[in-house]
Design a protein around this motif. Structure first.
Motif, PDB file in Angstrom:
ATOM      1  N   ASP A  79      56.359  38.814  48.318  1.00 31.09           N
ATOM      2  CA  ASP A  79      57.106  38.967  47.067  1.00 31.09           C
ATOM      3  C   ASP A  79      57.486  37.606  46.499  1.00 31.09           C
ATOM      4  OD1 ASP A  79      56.953  41.681  47.201  1.00 31.09           O
ATOM      5  OD2 ASP A  79      58.988  41.991  47.949  1.00 31.09           O
ATOM      6  N   LYS A  80      57.914  36.707  47.368  1.00 29.05           N
ATOM      7  CA  LYS A  80      58.334  35.378  46.919  1.00 29.05           C
ATOM      8  C   LYS A  80      57.145  34.566  46.435  1.00 29.05           C
ATOM      9  CE  LYS A  80      62.373  35.226  49.966  1.00 29.05           C
ATOM     10  NZ  LYS A  80      62.983  34.612  51.182  1.00 29.05           N
ATOM     11  N   ARG A  81      56.004  34.694  47.115  1.00 26.32           N
ATOM     12  CA  ARG A  81      54.803  33.976  46.667  1.00 26.32           C
ATOM     13  C   ARG A  81      54.365  34.460  45.298  1.00 26.32           C
ATOM     14  NH1 ARG A  81      53.065  34.803  51.998  1.00 26.32           N
ATOM     15  NH2 ARG A  81      51.499  36.315  51.352  1.00 26.32           N
ATOM     16  N   LEU A  82      54.437  35.769  45.105  1.00 29.95           N
ATOM     17  CA  LEU A  82      54.067  36.321  43.806  1.00 29.95           C
ATOM     18  C   LEU A  82      54.998  35.812  42.716  1.00 29.95           C
ATOM     19  CD1 LEU A  82      52.538  38.148  41.896  1.00 29.95           C
ATOM     20  CD2 LEU A  82      53.908  40.079  42.713  1.00 29.95           C
ATOM     21  N   MET A  83      56.304  35.782  42.983  1.00 25.32           N
ATOM     22  CA  MET A  83      57.247  35.315  41.979  1.00 25.32           C
ATOM     23  C   MET A  83      57.005  33.845  41.646  1.00 25.32           C
ATOM     24  SD  MET A  83      59.567  36.018  39.836  1.00 25.32           S
ATOM     25  CE  MET A  83      60.378  37.576  40.264  1.00 25.32           C
ATOM     26  N   ARG A  84      56.693  33.029  42.650  1.00 21.84           N
ATOM     27  CA  ARG A  84      56.405  31.619  42.379  1.00 21.84           C
ATOM     28  C   ARG A  84      55.189  31.468  41.481  1.00 21.84           C
ATOM     29  NH1 ARG A  84      57.728  30.775  47.957  1.00 21.84           N
ATOM     30  NH2 ARG A  84      55.530  30.574  48.511  1.00 21.84           N
ATOM     31  N   LEU A  85      54.164  32.258  41.760  1.00 20.59           N
ATOM     32  CA  LEU A  85      52.959  32.220  40.928  1.00 20.59           C
ATOM     33  C   LEU A  85      53.282  32.626  39.495  1.00 20.59           C
ATOM     34  CD1 LEU A  85      49.912  31.989  40.500  1.00 20.59           C
ATOM     35  CD2 LEU A  85      49.690  34.328  41.323  1.00 20.59           C
ATOM     36  N   LEU A  86      54.063  33.693  39.331  1.00 18.05           N
ATOM     37  CA  LEU A  86      54.437  34.158  37.996  1.00 18.05           C
ATOM     38  C   LEU A  86      55.233  33.098  37.242  1.00 18.05           C
ATOM     39  CD1 LEU A  86      55.422  37.871  38.724  1.00 18.05           C
ATOM     40  CD2 LEU A  86      53.392  37.069  37.497  1.00 18.05           C
ATOM     41  N   GLU A 311      39.074  34.246  46.118  1.00 19.09           N
ATOM     42  CA  GLU A 311      39.283  34.743  47.473  1.00 19.09           C
ATOM     43  C   GLU A 311      40.546  34.110  48.047  1.00 19.09           C
ATOM     44  OE1 GLU A 311      37.730  36.973  49.151  1.00 19.09           O
ATOM     45  OE2 GLU A 311      35.965  37.366  47.923  1.00 19.09           O
ATOM     46  N   VAL A 312      41.627  34.872  48.063  1.00 20.78           N
ATOM     47  CA  VAL A 312      42.870  34.369  48.647  1.00 20.78           C
ATOM     48  C   VAL A 312      43.426  35.370  49.637  1.00 20.78           C
ATOM     49  CG1 VAL A 312      43.473  32.944  46.689  1.00 20.78           C
ATOM     50  CG2 VAL A 312      44.199  35.314  46.718  1.00 20.78           C
ATOM     51  N   GLY A 313      42.539  36.179  50.211  1.00 22.42           N
ATOM     52  CA  GLY A 313      42.988  37.192  51.153  1.00 22.42           C
ATOM     53  C   GLY A 313      43.185  36.604  52.544  1.00 22.42           C
ATOM     54  N   GLY A 314      43.447  37.512  53.486  1.00 22.78           N
ATOM     55  CA  GLY A 314      43.608  37.089  54.869  1.00 22.78           C
ATOM     56  C   GLY A 314      44.791  36.163  55.050  1.00 22.78           C
ATOM     57  N   GLY A 315      44.545  34.988  55.626  1.00 20.00           N
ATOM     58  CA  GLY A 315      45.628  34.065  55.924  1.00 20.00           C
ATOM     59  C   GLY A 315      45.902  33.079  54.813  1.00 20.00           C
ATOM     60  N   GLY A 316      45.188  33.145  53.692  1.00 24.35           N
ATOM     61  CA  GLY A 316      45.385  32.205  52.602  1.00 24.35           C
ATOM     62  C   GLY A 316      46.716  32.395  51.922  1.00 24.35           C
ATOM     63  N   SER A 317      47.139  31.399  51.176  1.00 23.02           N
ATOM     64  CA  SER A 317      48.394  31.516  50.430  1.00 23.02           C
ATOM     65  C   SER A 317      48.098  31.436  48.945  1.00 23.02           C
ATOM     66  CB  SER A 317      49.371  30.408  50.828  1.00 23.02           C
ATOM     67  OG  SER A 317      48.864  29.150  50.443  1.00 23.02           O
ATOM     68  N   ILE A 318      48.983  32.043  48.159  1.00 22.05           N
ATOM     69  CA  ILE A 318      48.779  32.089  46.727  1.00 22.05           C
ATOM     70  C   ILE A 318      49.116  30.750  46.082  1.00 22.05           C
ATOM     71  CG2 ILE A 318      49.474  33.263  44.616  1.00 22.05           C
ATOM     72  CD1 ILE A 318      47.813  34.902  46.530  1.00 22.05           C
ATOM     73  N   VAL A 319      50.286  30.249  46.364  1.00 27.18           N
ATOM     74  CA  VAL A 319      50.696  28.942  45.844  1.00 27.18           C
ATOM     75  C   VAL A 319      51.352  28.171  46.973  1.00 27.18           C
ATOM     76  CG1 VAL A 319      50.993  29.645  43.454  1.00 27.18           C
ATOM     77  CG2 VAL A 319      52.868  29.936  45.040  1.00 27.18           C
ATOM     78  N   PRO A 320      51.393  26.863  46.875  1.00 27.54           N
ATOM     79  CA  PRO A 320      52.010  26.079  47.943  1.00 27.54           C
ATOM     80  C   PRO A 320      53.481  26.425  48.106  1.00 27.54           C
ATOM     81  CG  PRO A 320      50.699  24.688  46.495  1.00 27.54           C
ATOM     82  CD  PRO A 320      50.796  26.028  45.848  1.00 27.54           C
ATOM     83  N   SER A 321      53.964  26.349  49.323  1.00 28.41           N
ATOM     84  CA  SER A 321      55.376  26.583  49.587  1.00 28.41           C
ATOM     85  C   SER A 321      56.200  25.441  49.029  1.00 28.41           C
ATOM     86  CB  SER A 321      55.627  26.703  51.079  1.00 28.41           C
ATOM     87  OG  SER A 321      54.872  27.779  51.616  1.00 28.41           O
TER      88      SER A 321
END
Length: 321
Positions: A79-86, A311-321
């Motif tokens: 949820d937090k990764r998605l919000m950062r991307l948005l 391709e950002v599935g599996g262990g990948g991350s959406i945006v940097p922490s």
């Protein structure tokens, strides 16, 4: 090379050239890399031409883990990764987005949807094929913001009147709807009540009752385009007679549909999509099939083709922490 000459730097390149180059990159590259290089590149990344469409359906879901269908769950970290991307994407877009596409297995929450609505108020087309985590209040608040909304792709819901009522009241230019789920008499009557001026309706690849289809054809006189391709068409007679699946359209339906400008239908057993819908008993399990398949529609204005796949599935991350 002359000693007084110097190499031209990337950040000194004309903005229009940068924008044309950046059009070839995907949302991850724009938000997590390119826009952070320098102020000139960030300015180019904010060009409205890049943000008419925000396609989160390009992402192969990294938010939802599906170890064995139909088990689905969402974590706080995703949820937090998605919000950062948005936040990054919507900040760069500066309110210019008119088409917003979400993945069919990306389960948003109210906070994501409302945040998005408040930052792209000019939205005209919304592709939101799943909203299991969104409340009635959340979707209605977003719809009230999107007063320019003209087209929507939505999942099936058990009690549809509230969302159709909200669209009917708030979105005066609304003309196109795609339902990715069963359509019964209740849903059809709700459409006729709150969206009587609907012009385009797609009910492809789902369960459709004959009674609902007749109600739509009889009641929605502004309807111009109807797609029932690859549906499981059922007749629901009076009890105790059992439900039965219709293998072809009868003359009554064909006659009523003759007034339409376009009427798409396919019930053929030889058709692969029809076979899949029947095998899934009218509740098609899109995750079993080609990644892009859920985006397709015989109605061109409702088909959202994939330009690039990230391709950002599996262990990948959406945006940097």
């Amino acid at each position: 090379m002359d000693e007084d000459s110097s190499e031209r730097r990337w950040e000194d390149m004309e903005l229009d050239i940068l924008v044309r180059i950046f059009k070839t990159f995907n949302i991850i590259e724009l938000t997590s890399g390119i826009s952070r290089v320098c102020s000139t590149w960030r300015l180019a990344c904010s060009e409205p031409m890049l943000w008419k469409t925000l396609d989160l359906g390009l992402l192969k879901s990294n938010y939802i883990k599906i170890p064995a269908a139909p088990y689905v769950w969402v974590s706080d970290s995703s949820d937090k990764r998605l919000m950062r991307l948005l936040k990054v994407a919507l900040g760069l877009s500066r309110g210019t987005i008119t088409c917003l596409i979400f993945h069919y297995d990306l389960y948003l929450k109210d906070e994501h949807l409302i945040y998005t609505a408040e930052r792209c108020p000019r939205l005209k087309q919304l592709v939101l094929p799943a909203w299991n985590q969104i409340t009635k209040g959340g979707i209605c608040k977003a719809i009230r913001i999107w007063q320019d909304l003209e087209s929507m792709t939505m999942p099936s819901i058990v009690h549809p009147p509230y969302i159709m009522e909200e669209i009917g009241k708030s979105c005066k230019n609304f003309t196109e709807l795609k339902l990715m789920g069963p359509c019964d008499v209740l849903f059809a009557s709700t459409l006729a009540t709150w969206l009587p001026k609907l012009k385009v309706l797609s009910l492809r690849c789902t369960v459709l009752t004959k009674e609902a289809l007749i109600l739509i054809l009889d009641s929605m006189m502004h309807l111009e385009v109807l797609n029932i391709s690859h549906c499981v068409l059922r007749e629901v007679p009076e009890p105790p007679a059992p439900k039965r699946v219709l293998l072809e359209l009868d003359e009554t339906i064909i006659g009523k549909a003759s007034r339409l400008r376009e009427f798409y239908t396919c019930l053929e057993d030889s058709c692969l999509m029809s076979q899949r819908t029947k095998a899934d008993e009218g509740l098609i399990r899109w995750y079993k099939y080609e990644e892009w398949l859920w985006r397709m529609d015989e109605v061109s204005s409702l088909s959202v083709a994939m330009e690039q796949h990230v391709e950002v599935g599996g262990g990948g991350s959406i945006v940097p922490s």
